[in-house]
Design a protein around this motif. Structure first.
Motif, mmCIF file in Angstrom:
data_model
loop_
_atom_site.group_PDB
_atom_site.id
_atom_site.type_symbol
_atom_site.label_atom_id
_atom_site.label_comp_id
_atom_site.label_asym_id
_atom_site.label_seq_id
_atom_site.Cartn_x
_atom_site.Cartn_y
_atom_site.Cartn_z
ATOM 1 N N ILE A 19 38.620 39.904 43.315
ATOM 2 C CA ILE A 19 38.936 40.203 41.917
ATOM 3 C C ILE A 19 38.234 39.169 41.046
ATOM 4 O O ILE A 19 38.134 37.992 41.416
ATOM 5 C CB ILE A 19 40.456 40.211 41.653
ATOM 6 N N MET A 20 37.721 39.619 39.901
ATOM 7 C CA MET A 20 37.053 38.757 38.927
ATOM 8 C C MET A 20 37.981 38.544 37.741
ATOM 9 O O MET A 20 38.569 39.498 37.221
ATOM 10 C CB MET A 20 35.751 39.423 38.454
ATOM 11 N N THR A 52 46.662 42.941 47.479
ATOM 12 C CA THR A 52 46.576 41.504 47.681
ATOM 13 C C THR A 52 45.111 41.097 47.670
ATOM 14 O O THR A 52 44.318 41.563 48.488
ATOM 15 C CB THR A 52 47.211 41.100 49.028
ATOM 16 N N TYR A 53 44.756 40.229 46.742
ATOM 17 C CA TYR A 53 43.384 39.754 46.631
ATOM 18 C C TYR A 53 43.255 38.411 47.336
ATOM 19 O O TYR A 53 44.065 37.510 47.112
ATOM 20 C CB TYR A 53 42.997 39.615 45.160
ATOM 21 N N VAL A 62 32.890 41.417 53.905
ATOM 22 C CA VAL A 62 34.254 41.419 53.367
ATOM 23 C C VAL A 62 34.442 42.653 52.487
ATOM 24 O O VAL A 62 33.579 42.986 51.668
ATOM 25 C CB VAL A 62 34.525 40.137 52.548
ATOM 26 N N ASP A 63 35.570 43.320 52.660
ATOM 27 C CA ASP A 63 35.873 44.526 51.885
ATOM 28 C C ASP A 63 35.961 44.189 50.397
ATOM 29 O O ASP A 63 36.562 43.180 50.007
ATOM 30 C CB ASP A 63 37.213 45.106 52.361
ATOM 31 N N ASN A 91 30.428 46.797 38.075
ATOM 32 C CA ASN A 91 29.130 47.099 38.674
ATOM 33 C C ASN A 91 29.039 46.621 40.119
ATOM 34 O O ASN A 91 28.325 47.207 40.933
ATOM 35 C CB ASN A 91 28.004 46.470 37.851
ATOM 36 N N ALA A 92 29.785 45.549 40.421
ATOM 37 C CA ALA A 92 29.796 45.018 41.783
ATOM 38 C C ALA A 92 30.800 45.742 42.671
ATOM 39 O O ALA A 92 30.866 45.492 43.874
ATOM 40 C CB ALA A 92 30.115 43.524 41.757
ATOM 41 N N GLY A 93 31.619 46.607 42.080
ATOM 42 C CA GLY A 93 32.589 47.366 42.847
ATOM 43 C C GLY A 93 33.877 46.634 43.137
ATOM 44 O O GLY A 93 34.575 46.960 44.099
#
Length: 219
Positions: A162-163, A3-4, A156-157, A176-178
């Motif tokens: 999500i992108m 869940t994003y 925040v984890d 790159n941002a994980g």
């Protein structure tokens, strides 16, 4: 399914079909620099990445000429280009449902922040977004834009993010941002380009974004 809670959206090619205004402004800038590029199909591949990068990599412009061309592009884009644009179908419905589910929505774009905010207001979808993270005058990379967007959410984890974007810059910047990513194929990046960038998910339509995010459209 994960869940994003914080969703980062690219603008051009993801929320809006914007190539007409971008290409006409691009052609205007190139003409001012003595380059004639009348065929729109030669320029559509450049929709999305920072304009400065395209001028340097594909037209071999030096920094001083890049700055001049960018100025010409922004001149026409501000006057006309940003409005030669339309929302992809069902985007407002998706944003409405996501806000109903208390999701935090962010625009992360290579456009100048002021241009992005103006486009969101023009389409009356600005109220859905908690933040608009755009490029600075020097032209941030997409990875830098995404990293700056994450600064708004200290502690925040990364699993909460999500992108969502249509070019490899979006997907690579997310990795790159994980954070996870959704590559949308209805925008300006080719399927091959997006697959090579190795997104977490691929969506061929706004409806498929909805299924990935596990939300139901508002009718």
């Amino acid at each position: 399914m994960t869940t994003y809670n914080i969703l980062l959206f690219d603008l051009d090619g993801t929320l809006t079909e914007s190539h007409i205004g971008i290409i006409k402004s691009f052609q205007f800038a190139l003409r001012k620099m003595g380059i004639d590029e009348p065929k729109a199909e030669n320029l559509i591949k450049h929709v999305g990445p920072p304009f400065q990068e395209t001028l340097n990599n594909f037209y071999g412009m030096q920094p001083a000429d890049v700055d001049k061309a960018v100025g010409f592009f922004r001149q026409r884009f501000k006057e006309k280009g940003m409005f030669e644009n339309e929302l992809y179908p069902r985007i407002p419905s998706l944003l409405e449902k996501l806000k109903q589910e208390d999701k935090t929505l962010v625009v992360a774009t290579s456009k100048l922040t002021a241009f992005a905010e103006g486009i969101l207001r023009y389409f009356k979808i600005d109220h859905y977004f908690d933040y608009v993270e755009g490029s600075n005058l020097e032209g941030n990379t997409k990875a830098e834009v995404i990293q700056q967007a994450l600064i708004h959410f200290p502690g925040v984890d990364k699993k909460d993010f999500i992108m969502i974007g249509d070019r490899n810059h979006d997907i690579i910047g997310a990795r790159n941002a994980g954070i996870d990513s959704i590559a949308v194929t209805y925008g300006y990046g080719s399927v091959e380009e997006l697959k090579n960038a190795q997104p977490t998910f691929i969506a061929n339509s706004v409806e498929e974004i909805e299924r990935i995010l596990n939300v139901s459209f508002v009718k």
